[in-house]
Motif scaffolding. Structure first.
Motif, PDB file in Angstrom:
ATOM      1  N   ASN A 198       0.809  -1.219   0.000  1.00  0.00           N
ATOM      2  CA  ASN A 198       0.000   0.000   0.000  1.00  0.00           C
ATOM      3  C   ASN A 198       0.841   1.267   0.000  1.00  0.00           C
ATOM      4  O   ASN A 198       0.508   2.241   0.659  1.00  0.00           O
ATOM      5  CB  ASN A 198      -0.924   0.057   1.213  1.00  0.00           C
ATOM      6  N   ARG A 199       1.940   1.235  -0.726  1.00  0.00           N
ATOM      7  CA  ARG A 199       2.755   2.440  -0.760  1.00  0.00           C
ATOM      8  C   ARG A 199       2.467   3.224  -2.032  1.00  0.00           C
ATOM      9  O   ARG A 199       1.987   2.676  -3.026  1.00  0.00           O
ATOM     10  CB  ARG A 199       4.228   2.077  -0.701  1.00  0.00           C
ATOM     11  N   SER A 200       2.748   4.497  -1.978  1.00  0.00           N
ATOM     12  CA  SER A 200       2.555   5.365  -3.126  1.00  0.00           C
ATOM     13  C   SER A 200       3.333   4.792  -4.315  1.00  0.00           C
ATOM     14  O   SER A 200       4.451   4.330  -4.125  1.00  0.00           O
ATOM     15  CB  SER A 200       3.072   6.758  -2.776  1.00  0.00           C
ATOM     16  N   PRO A 201       2.836   4.784  -5.528  1.00  0.00           N
ATOM     17  CA  PRO A 201       1.594   5.375  -6.013  1.00  0.00           C
ATOM     18  C   PRO A 201       0.363   4.492  -5.830  1.00  0.00           C
ATOM     19  O   PRO A 201      -0.675   4.815  -6.378  1.00  0.00           O
ATOM     20  CB  PRO A 201       1.883   5.575  -7.490  1.00  0.00           C
ATOM     21  N   PHE A 202       0.487   3.403  -5.110  1.00  0.00           N
ATOM     22  CA  PHE A 202      -0.666   2.515  -4.921  1.00  0.00           C
ATOM     23  C   PHE A 202      -1.267   2.711  -3.535  1.00  0.00           C
ATOM     24  O   PHE A 202      -1.708   1.762  -2.910  1.00  0.00           O
ATOM     25  CB  PHE A 202      -0.254   1.055  -5.091  1.00  0.00           C
ATOM     26  N   GLU A 220      -5.152   4.348   1.686  1.00  0.00           N
ATOM     27  CA  GLU A 220      -4.956   5.386   2.693  1.00  0.00           C
ATOM     28  C   GLU A 220      -5.329   6.766   2.184  1.00  0.00           C
ATOM     29  O   GLU A 220      -5.461   7.687   2.960  1.00  0.00           O
ATOM     30  CB  GLU A 220      -3.497   5.418   3.135  1.00  0.00           C
ATOM     31  N   GLY A 221      -5.444   6.899   0.876  1.00  0.00           N
ATOM     32  CA  GLY A 221      -5.689   8.177   0.208  1.00  0.00           C
ATOM     33  C   GLY A 221      -6.134   9.313   1.127  1.00  0.00           C
ATOM     34  O   GLY A 221      -7.323   9.473   1.376  1.00  0.00           O
ATOM     35  N   THR A 244       7.907  10.652  -6.475  1.00  0.00           N
ATOM     36  CA  THR A 244       7.772  10.986  -7.884  1.00  0.00           C
ATOM     37  C   THR A 244       6.352  10.846  -8.402  1.00  0.00           C
ATOM     38  O   THR A 244       5.852  11.727  -9.088  1.00  0.00           O
ATOM     39  CB  THR A 244       8.692  10.075  -8.727  1.00  0.00           C
ATOM     40  N   LEU A 245       5.706   9.715  -8.066  1.00  0.00           N
ATOM     41  CA  LEU A 245       4.472   9.393  -8.770  1.00  0.00           C
ATOM     42  C   LEU A 245       3.246   9.805  -7.965  1.00  0.00           C
ATOM     43  O   LEU A 245       3.205   9.622  -6.755  1.00  0.00           O
ATOM     44  CB  LEU A 245       4.404   7.889  -9.045  1.00  0.00           C
ATOM     45  N   PRO A 246       2.236  10.323  -8.652  1.00  0.00           N
ATOM     46  CA  PRO A 246       0.969  10.618  -7.973  1.00  0.00           C
ATOM     47  C   PRO A 246       0.151   9.340  -7.811  1.00  0.00           C
ATOM     48  O   PRO A 246       0.443   8.323  -8.435  1.00  0.00           O
ATOM     49  CB  PRO A 246       0.290  11.594  -8.914  1.00  0.00           C
ATOM     50  N   ARG A 247      -0.873   9.419  -6.991  1.00  0.00           N
ATOM     51  CA  ARG A 247      -1.686   8.245  -6.698  1.00  0.00           C
ATOM     52  C   ARG A 247      -2.525   7.831  -7.912  1.00  0.00           C
ATOM     53  O   ARG A 247      -3.026   8.681  -8.641  1.00  0.00           O
ATOM     54  CB  ARG A 247      -2.608   8.572  -5.526  1.00  0.00           C
ATOM     55  N   LEU A 248      -2.659   6.526  -8.094  1.00  0.00           N
ATOM     56  CA  LEU A 248      -3.488   6.021  -9.190  1.00  0.00           C
ATOM     57  C   LEU A 248      -4.961   6.087  -8.818  1.00  0.00           C
ATOM     58  O   LEU A 248      -5.301   6.175  -7.644  1.00  0.00           O
ATOM     59  CB  LEU A 248      -3.126   4.566  -9.490  1.00  0.00           C
ATOM     60  N   ARG A 249      -5.788   6.022  -9.854  1.00  0.00           N
ATOM     61  CA  ARG A 249      -7.208   5.894  -9.608  1.00  0.00           C
ATOM     62  C   ARG A 249      -7.533   4.414  -9.515  1.00  0.00           C
ATOM     63  O   ARG A 249      -6.762   3.573  -9.957  1.00  0.00           O
ATOM     64  CB  ARG A 249      -7.962   6.523 -10.772  1.00  0.00           C
ATOM     65  N   MET A 250      -8.725   4.090  -8.954  1.00  0.00           N
ATOM     66  CA  MET A 250      -9.072   2.686  -8.732  1.00  0.00           C
ATOM     67  C   MET A 250      -9.100   1.909 -10.048  1.00  0.00           C
ATOM     68  O   MET A 250      -8.578   0.798 -10.133  1.00  0.00           O
ATOM     69  CB  MET A 250     -10.431   2.620  -8.038  1.00  0.00           C
TER      70      MET A 250
END
Lengths: 186, 213, 402
Positions: free
Chosen positions: C234-238, C242-243, C319-325
């Protein structure tokens, strides 16, 4: 009967009993998980490493999660049933007793049970199956059944996907199928 | 190609990471208690009371008109009017605040008190390190704590202070001229009443007698 | 070959010395306690270090200093955090399911610590050498999903339930590529034992080690494994579960004080564990990459690799932003799953392209490498093209709910 066996057996049975008697569905699912894990630990205790770990991976890792997911999606966890025992429970109990009887008969008449009667010598001669041997047996002697099962499961999975797909369409037959917007793809 | 953008992004962040060790101007952080940035002129947070001259009590511009108290949206100002009167900077007798409290825990820094004050007596400060361990007493500021000299005001908000000063000088001059005119008129009237048929000789001398005070 | 000398085996010898000086009936117990205590102390300490390094690293990536107040350069920050989390009030929501709410963090941390049992952190430094070590790792790791569900459901909060659902959906989806990408290694090594897998990689031809990451399928498998591992932990970008911007903190929103710290600890421990497995499977575990570097103790190699992977995790997070579902699920099922299957195929081809088939050493090895790389690269290009087809970067249109 060692101490470890006693503890694990009590844990497994307690988990099973709790799964049947607890009121909230989620508690039942968690208790069932305890029973699964206890069973896996029993396998490990008996030296069946692969069976124990597979039990853990499949039952705790997949089946329990599946149950939990079903509860989450259907809001089954919210309801608080009035009583645990229902008329259907009697039928269930009869079936459970019948299954238990069959299993008990099978165990008592099997060669393993007769081996026990012969004494401790039979126990030491129990086959020591390692993961490697299981793998080789599956891949050589039983490769055809394995492939047939794999094919069946794949077919079942595709069938499930198609069923879900159809259902989604039939919900709103009148609506024009909108093309997926470009941002919805990876 | 798939993943190209990710690699580019990783390169960018790596450049930032390495660059922050090499060049100090990349780092935007101000290490606050040791380093400080001078506040810009428009900075404001809580009101203070302006006084002229050396003695804060005598020089306080506030005349306890209580307009700010009534206008204050969160009602954080508390004023009690004095019983007696004192002359203000133009010499007019005015009340003065016996009590002037501001609860800065309540104040929302809206500056409405400053806008409505007709006497240029309340202005906004720019001091921001106000933390205290006494939540109630420590944040209730009395007249003594609020009073600050006009020089201080000139220092923190020079443009505004210059405007105010200019206006006040003009006001003072106007008041003086008005007083002089009034006095002249009064003297003329008095002279006329004192010597109704006296003739020409007394008229040019009377203004010179009255004006100096 | 006893490389590394005394320093390599210093901890093993210490363990033997302590066990040797205890009375015989207690020896098993003492040996177990030493293993468990070492794992807990070392990895909890690593957790403390990682929190401060992560904050500092992210700071540098964003051109900031990061924490630099507590102690020299802020290295005592974890201590301050620990004191804070220990002294904070432990709030339990009134409508929460108290027993499950209490058990969730304990189960999570316990399960995560169990996975360390099979990680070889150095030569002869494995707590339990299981015959089915990799299987054990995945089997026990499955318990984390259950703990997350317990936390999310028992809090009786819609955000925590949403977070738990997201977490479970994501972890199930990414467990498949995670396991499949390690299947290639298991297939080639011919064993499920972590110790044996590392020993297979700790051999050298001329100077280069036989790490699986040096093969085309190993490299691709390692990248896929690490992507899946990022999602598993569950780490960024995934970090959808926790979003912060959507569901505040997901499944542990209703936890405070020490229980919150336990969740935090478990998350990082999971990251270390799965990185450790990645090292074991692909990066040669405790072995040195070149034969002339074997004088460096094996545990230094393991922890060096672990720190490198942790840095990579931090770098990716910065670096990476969070993905959408939907992006998350599409990526798992449409990209990761086919690619892992192709990696397994490539590993099979690698196995059969022996020197007898492709010819003698220098040229044969190159042909073998290129063929296997092609088997992975060609489908990758096709897959990437297919997934990118019709995707144009254009002005966003929004559909609003009526």
């Amino acid at each position: 009967m060692t101490l470890a066996f006693l503890i694990l057996a009590v844990l497994t049975v307690a988990g099973g009993v709790a799964a049947m008697t607890l009121r909230r569905l989620v508690h039942c699912a968690l208790a069932l998980t305890v029973a699964f894990a206890g069973l896996a630990a029993l396998y490990l205790n008996l030296g069946a490493e692969f069976a124990g770990l597979a039990q853990l991976l499949v039952y705790v890792g997949a089946i329990a999660i599946l149950i939990v997911f079903a509860i989450l999606l259907t809001h089954g966890g919210e309801s608080d049933p009035e009583k645990v025992f229902s008329p259907a429970g009697i039928a269930g109990g009869v079936i459970a007793l019948a299954v238990f009887a069959v299993l008990g008969w099978a165990v008592t008449t099997s060669s393993v049970a007769h081996g026990w009667g012969a004494g401790a010598a039979a126990q030491t001669s129990a086959p020591q199956t390692s993961v490697r041997e299981i793998g080789l047996t599956l891949m050589q002697r039983y490769v055809l059944p394995l492939e047939v099962i794999a094919l069946m499961l794949t077919a079942a999975m595709i069938g499930a996907v198609i069923l879900a797909w159809r259902e989604k369409r039939s919900v709103d037959p009148g609506a024009p199928s909108a093309p997926p917007s470009p941002e919805l793809r990876v | 190609m798939l993943g190209e953008g990710i690699l580019k992004g990783l390169g960018e962040t790596a450049r930032n990471f390495a660059g922050s060790f090499v060049s100090a101007e990349r780092l935007t952080t101000v290490q606050y208690p040791e380093e400080r940035i001078a506040p810009i002129e428009a900075t404001r947070d809580f009101p203070f009371l302006v006084y002229d001259g050396a003695d804060w009590e005598a020089g306080l511009r506030c005349v306890a008109c209580q307009i700010c108290e009534k206008e204050c949206p969160p009602r954080c100002i508390h004023i009690e009017k004095s019983k007696d009167k004192k002359p203000d900077f133009v010499g007019k007798a005015q009340f003065y605040p016996a009590v002037f409290d501001i609860d800065v825990a309540v104040c929302m820094s809206c500056q409405i008190c400053v806008e409505v004050c007709p006497f240029d007596a309340i202005r906004m400060d720019n001091k921001f390190e106000l933390s205290t361990t006494d939540r109630f007493g420590g944040l209730l500021w009395t007249k003594e704590q609020l009073a600050k000299p006009n020089e201080y005001y000139r220092q923190i908000h020079p443009t505004e202070a210059a405007e105010t000063d200019e206006r006040r000088v003009k006001e003072l001059a106007d008041a003086k001229a008005k007083a002089a005119a009034a006095a002249a008129a009064a003297a003329a009237k008095a002279a006329q009443q004192a010597a109704p048929g006296d003739g020409v000789s007394a008229v040019p001398t009377t203004p010179a007698k009255v004006v100096p005070q | 070959m006893v490389a590394g000398g005394a320093a390599d085996q210093v901890f093993v010898n210490l363990d033997h010395w302590i066990v040797g000086h205890t009375p015989v009936p207690l020896q098993t117990l003492v040996s177990i306690v030493i293993s468990i205590a070492t794992i807990i102390v070392v990895f909890a300490g690593l957790f403390a270090l990682t929190t401060v390094f992560e904050r500092k690293g992210l700071g540098r990536i964003q051109n900031r200093y990061g924490p630099n107040r507590v102690g020299p350069c802020g290295v005592f920050q974890p201590l301050a955090d620990a004191v804070k989390s220990l002294t904070k009030e432990d709030v339990v929501p009134r409508s929460a399911d108290h027993v499950v709410h209490y058990l969730a963090p304990l189960v999570l941390v316990g399960v995560v610590f169990l996975t360390y049992a099979v990680l070889p952190v150095g030569r002869n430094m494995t707590a339990v050498n299981l015959d089915a070590g990799v299987l054990f790792f995945f089997a026990v790791g499955a318990g984390t999903e259950l703990a997350i569900f317990m936390a999310g459901w028992s809090s009786h909060n819609k955000y925590s339930l949403l977070g738990a659902m997201r977490a479970i959906a994501q972890m199930i989806s990414y467990e498949i590529p995670l396991i499949l990408s390690s299947v290639a290694v298991i297939m080639t090594a011919g064993t499920l034992s972590t110790v044996a897998i590392v020993e297979k990689q700790a051999r050298y031809s001329s100077t280069l080690a036989h790490w699986y990451v040096f093969t085309p399928w190993g490299l691709a498998g390692f990248i896929l494994f690490m992507i899946a591992a990022t999602a598993e932990t569950n780490r960024s970008p995934f970090d959808l579960p926790e979003g912060e911007s959507e569901i505040i903190a997901g499944y542990f929103i209703e936890y405070s004080g020490f229980k919150f710290a336990l969740f935090f600890l478990a998350e990082y421990l999971e990251m270390f564990a799965v990185s450790g497995l990645g090292i074991t499977l692909f990066l040669g575990g405790w072995s040195a990459p070149f034969s002339f570097l074997t004088w460096i103790p094996s545990w230094i190699w393991f922890f060096g690799k672990l720190l490198t992977l942790i840095f990579a995790f931090i770098w990716v997070r910065g670096t990476l932003p969070r993905l959408r579902m939907d992006q998350l699920m599409n990526f798992a099922w449409k990209f990761m799953l086919p690619m892992t299957l192709i990696v397994i195929l490539s590993a099979g081809i690698w196995h059969f392209l022996t020197a007898a088939v492709v010819g003698p050493k220098p040229l044969g090895a190159v042909i073998r490498w290129l063929v296997c790389a092609l088997v992975i690269f060609a489908p990758f290009i096709t897959l990437a093209r297919t997934l990118e087809r019709g995707r144009k970067i254009e002005k966003r249109t929004y559909r609003f709910a009526e």
